[in-house]
Design a protein around this motif. Sequence first.
Motif, PDB file in Angstrom:
ATOM      1  N   GLY A  13       0.778  -1.238   0.000  1.00  0.00           N
ATOM      2  CA  GLY A  13       0.000   0.000   0.000  1.00  0.00           C
ATOM      3  C   GLY A  13       0.803   1.278   0.000  1.00  0.00           C
ATOM      4  O   GLY A  13       0.224   2.366   0.081  1.00  0.00           O
ATOM      5  N   GLY A  14       2.118   1.189  -0.087  1.00  0.00           N
ATOM      6  CA  GLY A  14       2.939   2.392  -0.082  1.00  0.00           C
ATOM      7  C   GLY A  14       2.745   3.246  -1.319  1.00  0.00           C
ATOM      8  O   GLY A  14       2.621   2.734  -2.435  1.00  0.00           O
ATOM      9  N   SER A  15       2.720   4.557  -1.111  1.00  0.00           N
ATOM     10  CA  SER A  15       2.578   5.505  -2.222  1.00  0.00           C
ATOM     11  C   SER A  15       3.071   6.869  -1.755  1.00  0.00           C
ATOM     12  O   SER A  15       3.399   7.065  -0.587  1.00  0.00           O
ATOM     13  N   MET A  16       3.095   7.831  -2.666  1.00  0.00           N
ATOM     14  CA  MET A  16       3.521   9.176  -2.311  1.00  0.00           C
ATOM     15  C   MET A  16       2.515   9.872  -1.404  1.00  0.00           C
ATOM     16  O   MET A  16       2.796  10.948  -0.859  1.00  0.00           O
ATOM     17  N   ASN A  17       1.338   9.260  -1.207  1.00  0.00           N
ATOM     18  CA  ASN A  17       0.332   9.814  -0.298  1.00  0.00           C
ATOM     19  C   ASN A  17       0.472   9.280   1.123  1.00  0.00           C
ATOM     20  O   ASN A  17      -0.349   9.592   1.985  1.00  0.00           O
ATOM     21  N   ASP A  18       1.485   8.466   1.368  1.00  0.00           N
ATOM     22  CA  ASP A  18       1.742   7.967   2.708  1.00  0.00           C
ATOM     23  C   ASP A  18       1.892   9.135   3.686  1.00  0.00           C
ATOM     24  O   ASP A  18       2.442  10.186   3.343  1.00  0.00           O
ATOM     25  N   ALA A  19       1.424   8.959   4.921  1.00  0.00           N
ATOM     26  CA  ALA A  19       1.407  10.051   5.894  1.00  0.00           C
ATOM     27  C   ALA A  19       2.810  10.567   6.219  1.00  0.00           C
ATOM     28  O   ALA A  19       3.018  11.786   6.348  1.00  0.00           O
ATOM     29  N   ILE A  20       3.785   9.671   6.347  1.00  0.00           N
ATOM     30  CA  ILE A  20       5.149  10.104   6.662  1.00  0.00           C
ATOM     31  C   ILE A  20       5.754  10.840   5.476  1.00  0.00           C
ATOM     32  O   ILE A  20       6.377  11.893   5.624  1.00  0.00           O
ATOM     33  N   THR A  22       4.149  12.401   3.149  1.00  0.00           N
ATOM     34  CA  THR A  22       3.446  13.682   3.040  1.00  0.00           C
ATOM     35  C   THR A  22       4.009  14.703   4.015  1.00  0.00           C
ATOM     36  O   THR A  22       4.168  15.885   3.676  1.00  0.00           O
ATOM     37  N   GLU A  23       4.329  14.268   5.233  1.00  0.00           N
ATOM     38  CA  GLU A  23       4.887  15.189   6.224  1.00  0.00           C
ATOM     39  C   GLU A  23       6.287  15.646   5.828  1.00  0.00           C
ATOM     40  O   GLU A  23       6.648  16.818   6.016  1.00  0.00           O
ATOM     41  N   VAL A  24       7.089  14.747   5.270  1.00  0.00           N
ATOM     42  CA  VAL A  24       8.411  15.137   4.773  1.00  0.00           C
ATOM     43  C   VAL A  24       8.272  16.187   3.674  1.00  0.00           C
ATOM     44  O   VAL A  24       8.990  17.203   3.665  1.00  0.00           O
ATOM     45  N   MET A  25       7.338  15.967   2.763  1.00  0.00           N
ATOM     46  CA  MET A  25       7.117  16.928   1.678  1.00  0.00           C
ATOM     47  C   MET A  25       6.623  18.267   2.230  1.00  0.00           C
ATOM     48  O   MET A  25       7.080  19.335   1.812  1.00  0.00           O
ATOM     49  N   VAL A  37      12.054  20.003  -4.609  1.00  0.00           N
ATOM     50  CA  VAL A  37      11.645  18.845  -3.809  1.00  0.00           C
ATOM     51  C   VAL A  37      10.774  17.957  -4.689  1.00  0.00           C
ATOM     52  O   VAL A  37       9.837  18.436  -5.329  1.00  0.00           O
ATOM     53  N   LEU A  38      11.093  16.667  -4.736  1.00  0.00           N
ATOM     54  CA  LEU A  38      10.379  15.767  -5.640  1.00  0.00           C
ATOM     55  C   LEU A  38      10.041  14.459  -4.936  1.00  0.00           C
ATOM     56  O   LEU A  38      10.873  13.860  -4.260  1.00  0.00           O
ATOM     57  N   CYS A  39       8.802  14.041  -5.108  1.00  0.00           N
ATOM     58  CA  CYS A  39       8.355  12.718  -4.694  1.00  0.00           C
ATOM     59  C   CYS A  39       7.526  12.159  -5.839  1.00  0.00           C
ATOM     60  O   CYS A  39       6.830  12.913  -6.528  1.00  0.00           O
ATOM     61  N   TYR A  40       7.595  10.867  -6.070  1.00  0.00           N
ATOM     62  CA  TYR A  40       6.855  10.281  -7.185  1.00  0.00           C
ATOM     63  C   TYR A  40       6.310   8.917  -6.794  1.00  0.00           C
ATOM     64  O   TYR A  40       6.833   8.249  -5.898  1.00  0.00           O
TER      65      TYR A  40
END
Length: 219
Positions: A13-20, A22-25, A37-40
């Motif tokens: 279930g991991g994705s860029m919408n993960d709570a941790i 999201t907090e890093v972003m 800053v990039l997450c994908y």
Amino acid sequence: MGLVVLHPYSLLGGSMNDAIVTEVMRQSQALKYFGAVLCYNMRGVGGSEGNKMSARNLFGSGQEDAADVHHVIDWLVARMQEVHTGSEKHIALVGYSFGAALAAQAIEHVRVSAYAGISVPIGTLASSLLRTRTYCNSLFSSDKRKLILVGDQDQYTSIQQLERMLSSHVDTDHGSVSLQQAGSVAGIHVHVFENNDHFWGNDHALMVETLMAWLVEQT
């Protein structure tokens, strides 16, 4: 400095919408320190094409997801150079859980200057299912700046397991050493958070604040 953030294991279930993640972003963007800053979403996640990663993909013959990290770094550096010409651009890699293993595969990229692994999954269960101990060699062989953030109640990496792993890379002349001492000798800064597990239900914002402060110190 640019920042690339990698999310947890997609098959769980991991994705860029993960709570941790999201907090890093959120904190990295609010800090207004990073040039980009990039997450994908990795392969097969959300709108990304391809198949979701597996241990075979990462450590077997394919390694498409590991190769993607290198391509993302190259792409982000190129975009940063278009906007901010002149100085050489560097990247900090941050991975959470299995994303930390994936990030470690790219630690020797010429533009990577720092690595941070959150809840690094190196315990017995993670090692047997995902073979994540394999990537530890990348961490120990690299002279890049490295940080591990872990809760003292992590279900997939106990403090004892982490201490044994780090101590195994410490010269026996050092004798009995603490977790932080072993990490220091191994070239890894270790920060342990009390009363937190793999999913950071109590102090995820504080943990990310600690991460941001460390990243800023690296330049």
